[in-house]
Design a protein around this motif. Structure first.
Motif, PDB file in Angstrom:
ATOM      1  N   GLY A 150       0.815  -1.215   0.000  1.00  0.00           N
ATOM      2  CA  GLY A 150       0.000   0.000   0.000  1.00  0.00           C
ATOM      3  C   GLY A 150       0.850   1.266   0.000  1.00  0.00           C
ATOM      4  N   GLU A 151       2.094   1.109   0.449  1.00  0.00           N
ATOM      5  CA  GLU A 151       3.036   2.234   0.402  1.00  0.00           C
ATOM      6  C   GLU A 151       4.114   1.938  -0.647  1.00  0.00           C
ATOM      7  OE1 GLU A 151       2.577   5.044   2.080  1.00  0.00           O
ATOM      8  OE2 GLU A 151       0.754   4.192   2.986  1.00  0.00           O
ATOM      9  N   ARG A 152       4.873   0.902  -0.368  1.00  0.00           N
ATOM     10  CA  ARG A 152       5.936   0.485  -1.277  1.00  0.00           C
ATOM     11  C   ARG A 152       5.388  -0.518  -2.294  1.00  0.00           C
ATOM     12  NH1 ARG A 152       9.544  -1.723   3.514  1.00  0.00           N
ATOM     13  NH2 ARG A 152       7.411  -2.121   4.247  1.00  0.00           N
ATOM     14  N   THR A 153       5.920  -0.495  -3.499  1.00  0.00           N
ATOM     15  CA  THR A 153       5.557  -1.510  -4.490  1.00  0.00           C
ATOM     16  C   THR A 153       6.845  -2.022  -5.117  1.00  0.00           C
ATOM     17  OG1 THR A 153       3.456  -0.438  -4.940  1.00  0.00           O
ATOM     18  CG2 THR A 153       4.244  -1.991  -6.594  1.00  0.00           C
ATOM     19  N   MET A 154       6.974  -3.326  -5.230  1.00  0.00           N
ATOM     20  CA  MET A 154       8.165  -3.907  -5.831  1.00  0.00           C
ATOM     21  C   MET A 154       7.787  -4.708  -7.077  1.00  0.00           C
ATOM     22  SD  MET A 154      11.232  -6.121  -4.070  1.00  0.00           S
ATOM     23  CE  MET A 154      11.839  -4.751  -3.079  1.00  0.00           C
ATOM     24  N   VAL A 155       8.602  -4.526  -8.130  1.00  0.00           N
ATOM     25  CA  VAL A 155       8.476  -5.312  -9.349  1.00  0.00           C
ATOM     26  C   VAL A 155       9.634  -6.308  -9.348  1.00  0.00           C
ATOM     27  CG1 VAL A 155       8.433  -5.246 -11.873  1.00  0.00           C
ATOM     28  CG2 VAL A 155       7.479  -3.331 -10.555  1.00  0.00           C
ATOM     29  N   LEU A 156       9.327  -7.604  -9.502  1.00  0.00           N
ATOM     30  CA  LEU A 156      10.388  -8.624  -9.500  1.00  0.00           C
ATOM     31  C   LEU A 156      10.355  -9.379 -10.820  1.00  0.00           C
ATOM     32  CD1 LEU A 156       8.946  -8.918  -6.294  1.00  0.00           C
ATOM     33  CD2 LEU A 156      11.228  -9.878  -6.057  1.00  0.00           C
ATOM     34  N   ARG A 157      11.549  -9.706 -11.324  1.00  0.00           N
ATOM     35  CA  ARG A 157      11.632 -10.320 -12.644  1.00  0.00           C
ATOM     36  C   ARG A 157      12.442 -11.619 -12.653  1.00  0.00           C
ATOM     37  NH1 ARG A 157       9.986  -6.159 -16.269  1.00  0.00           N
ATOM     38  NH2 ARG A 157       9.850  -4.181 -15.164  1.00  0.00           N
TER      39      ARG A 157
END
Lengths: 274, 274, 274
Positions: free
Chosen positions: A179-186
């Motif tokens: 809700g605050e931080r968002t992470m994209v992982l690949r």
């Protein structure tokens, strides 16, 4: 040491006990991957003992594949909330049938989840979007792609905020938000979708990681996603090299989690944070 | 030929059918290890057929992991007693919850067991000791060690005598007693506790061995414990050599039982009898 | 390209979704072999969703190992009939107990099956013969041999005609008939009977093949039988070469299905048609 490696170290040191109310299709793999990660599984799911069994666990995983055990999930989930034990939800095929839609509604009303991990169809359904995914597999139309990534990030961030939980979407691109931080992982590989249980196993791993690092469930969830993806890459390299198939891949995936070091996790993780 | 090798030969010759009322976490492994040992598994556990299905089996295994099927275990166990078919109990996590304590009480009152195999926490609970083990795993405080070995031998000997059964404790040190003879076995490896189902598989193997050598359940149980421990050592050597993990170990363990010869069992078994 | 290869191509192209109401002993293997073949498994079996879940599947598999779910099979089977989705039955241990005899009677009365696959004891029971097979394994007295082959061909042809379905018997010699054509297949290996689930996996494969080639269920069933037998031969060669056991064989069997090419299927299939 990165934060991911710190979480892995905590899992190895604490050996968290993870209680799973999970489905019979993948339960053996879920137990073995928890053990591979360094945790201890407990599959006590009977409604008459599910709460009592929580007295010595560090996390509870509710997997909606075990749809007949929704009442056990609610009893266990409420008791876990009372004891401040993290609870992780896998909303398997949630949009697929009325039975599952109703079960998810009840679960979300009665239990507070620390983290919810699903595929894009499942998470989009929880976010109130129209979805096309049927059953346990993500629909191509729902999948997170480079094109719809900004929209998807917004979607899971809002869902995380509204439910007060960590939301994780796994797929070709993984997304995690609190809700605050968002992470994209690949990390990861395509063969993960050619075995049953890669989603269930990942949710079980999140249980172990969140159980060992309850103070930061966002980072713990991201670390589990990265660890699973890297293990998938290791297993995929072997599959290609040896010409094996999905069954050996499954074995190698769990082995790779068993052998994953803090250094490999640090070096292998590919992610951006927003 | 040692007595252990004789038992193994009997299993290979008779191909005993072993009916298991067992839990969904490890049921596939239990079936495959019975097949590996040379037996034939039957997983008929429905209360409406569990007794009828016994008409062509040589042993019944009741695994309390399937806690919801306690009634089936009682119906099947009583019929097996009537038919003089050996019955083996795995008191999974027996001390962990009231549901399990009650189930064990009923089972022990209504069924006579030929052998009972558990970890030290489970067996200590049955012996009426205070235990600290929670769930399926043995507590460090309960484990059998060189230090408490004399006390533990006394404990299981008395329990075996009072229940009129063979009692087997598996762990770093294994113990088996029929109330008269007591055997200490020292095979196995630590990785066995990093897979789910090593205990359940061992109990299923005891079912096959006791089914094939019903005239001497003590020796049959000891032979199964030794066979499983040696298989674990063979699988562990491969794991260390190849750098694999717990999933490959599980596969290699079952393979090692499949390939175990009478000579390997004779040469590999490390035990003392008291 | 042979007809078998055409079916395999269709499976690879269509990626049929196969819904299975199946037993907990082998469910994970069934899911993984469907994935290996190129399909997508769905294990939705709850009576309250089994019909609704059919909205996006190409075949339904009913495995009587899940004897407690007979009502789900009937509800799902009738809905599949209404939707013209092929339904495949595995009459596990059908002659073994009254519960199973009654369940089979109900299933055959209320659902039309596109194909039924069993071992010789199970199929002989359905054909009204006296059988000696007990439980899941074929009795030696019931098995199809070169000697009784003409009688067995006649038996399954008549059964297929009377039930209006494809009948498949798997064993050392496989037989398939739709009441007009009858095929004898001679692929496979003895180690297939040393793992649990080779029959269940085969039936699940038939589901995928019949789902992708619904216009010719006879050829689809034969192709699945040939594919499984060839995969068994590939896995057996590895087992002998590497000195492994039944657990590695199971993994290699699924891998072999994963890697099976149209050419291998064409070249490897050994069959005669009558």
């Amino acid at each position: 040491m990165t934060k991911f490696a710190e979480v892995l170290r905590k899992v190895h040191e604490m050996e968290p006990r993870v209680q799973c109310i999970t489905n019979f299709v993948t339960v053996n793999d879920c137990a073995n991957i928890i053990l591979a990660a360094g945790g201890t599984p407990s599959m006590a799911d009977h409604i008459d003992e599910v709460a009592e069994a929580l007295s010595c666990v560090q996390a509870l995983v509710c997997n909606m594949g075990a749809i007949a055990l929704t009442d056990s999930m609610i009893v266990g989930g409420k008791e876990a909330n009372r004891r401040k034990i993290p609870v992780v939800l896998d909303p398997v095929a949630v949009g697929g049938t009325q039975l599952r839609r109703d079960a998810a509604k009840r679960l979300l009303e009665e239990v507070h989840f620390t983290a919810i991990r699903g595929n894009a169809s499942e998470i989009r359904y929880l976010a109130g979007q129209q979805t096309t995914g049927a059953g346990v597999d993500v629909s191509d139309l729902d999948a997170i792609t480079e094109e719809n990534l900004p929209e998807a990030q917004e979607m899971i961030k809002n869902l995380a905020k509204s439910l007060g939980t960590v939301i994780a979407v796994s797929g070709v691109i993984d997304l995690v938000s609190d809700g605050e931080r968002t992470m994209v992982l690949r990390n990861g590989c395509a063969t993960m979708s050619r075995i049953t249980g890669s989603g269930c196993m990942l949710t079980s791993m999140i249980g172990a990681f969140v159980g060992a690092a309850a103070e930061d469930p966002f980072t713990a969830t991201c670390a589990a996603m990265a660890a699973m993806g890297i293990a998938g890459e290791i297993a995929e390299k072997k599959r290609i090299k040896n010409g094996t198939g999905n069954a050996t891949f499954r074995t190698d995936l769990i082995d790779a989690v068993f052998n994953l070091t803090e250094e490999e996790l640090t070096k292998g993780a590919r992610y951006e944070i927003f």
